[in-house]
Write a protein that holds these residues in place. Structure first.
Motif, PDB file in Angstrom:
ATOM      1  N   MET A  96       0.832  -1.212   0.000  1.00 49.70           N
ATOM      2  CA  MET A  96       0.000   0.000   0.000  1.00 49.70           C
ATOM      3  C   MET A  96       0.861   1.253   0.000  1.00 49.70           C
ATOM      4  O   MET A  96       0.556   2.221  -0.702  1.00 49.70           O
ATOM      5  N   ASN A 147      -1.320   4.258  -0.680  1.00 51.33           N
ATOM      6  CA  ASN A 147      -2.107   4.176   0.563  1.00 51.33           C
ATOM      7  C   ASN A 147      -3.582   4.506   0.370  1.00 51.33           C
ATOM      8  O   ASN A 147      -4.184   5.195   1.188  1.00 51.33           O
ATOM      9  N   SER A 181      -5.860   0.532  -3.209  1.00 44.39           N
ATOM     10  CA  SER A 181      -4.610  -0.217  -3.080  1.00 44.39           C
ATOM     11  C   SER A 181      -4.707  -1.280  -1.988  1.00 44.39           C
ATOM     12  O   SER A 181      -4.044  -2.316  -2.080  1.00 44.39           O
TER      13      SER A 181
END
Length: 134
Positions: free
Chosen positions: A60, A65, A69
């Protein structure tokens, strides 16, 4: 009131029979669940939660992030788990960490064919997971 007395004075063997039937049903259920669990273990490799979380968090971070993801990285580790045992995955992760050492030990793991083959196997599976999940 006679019903209450009838229940209290019922022979104890009927209680044992009821418990015996209940126990038999529980044993049958547990056997069925255990057989299904063994069947599941045969098709997927069991990775510790910490290893899965470590992979997903690292993935991620490399991919923004985002919520998307999270799903993509979870898909990726699931793909890897289906194709590689945790024992092999852990060994390859260790090789990759040691390869980053600048000294003799790192040189040995960077230059040896057996280490390169193992790392390439994991990288190949990760590349396939990227095509499928991202």
């Amino acid at each position: 009131m006679t019903n209450a007395m009838t229940i209290r004075t019922s022979p104890p063997h009927s209680l044992w029979r009821c418990l015996s039937i209940t126990g038999s049903l529980l044993a049958l259920l547990c056997t069925s669940v255990a057989a299904h669990a063994e069947e599941c273990k045969a098709t997927t490799h069991d990775y510790p939660t910490a290893a899965i979380a470590d992979y997903v968090l690292g993935c991620m971070a490399a991919n923004g992030n985002s919520f998307e993801s999270l799903h993509q990285c979870s898909c990726s580790i699931d793909y890897i788990r289906e194709r590689m045992s945790f024992e092999d995955y852990e060994k390859i992760q260790t090789i990759m960490q040691v390869q980053q050492n600048r000294g003799q030990r790192g040189l040995f793991y960077r230059d040896s064919n057996w280490a390169k083959e193992r790392v390439d196997a994991l990288l190949g599976i990760q590349a396939e997971s990227t095509l499928r999940c991202f």
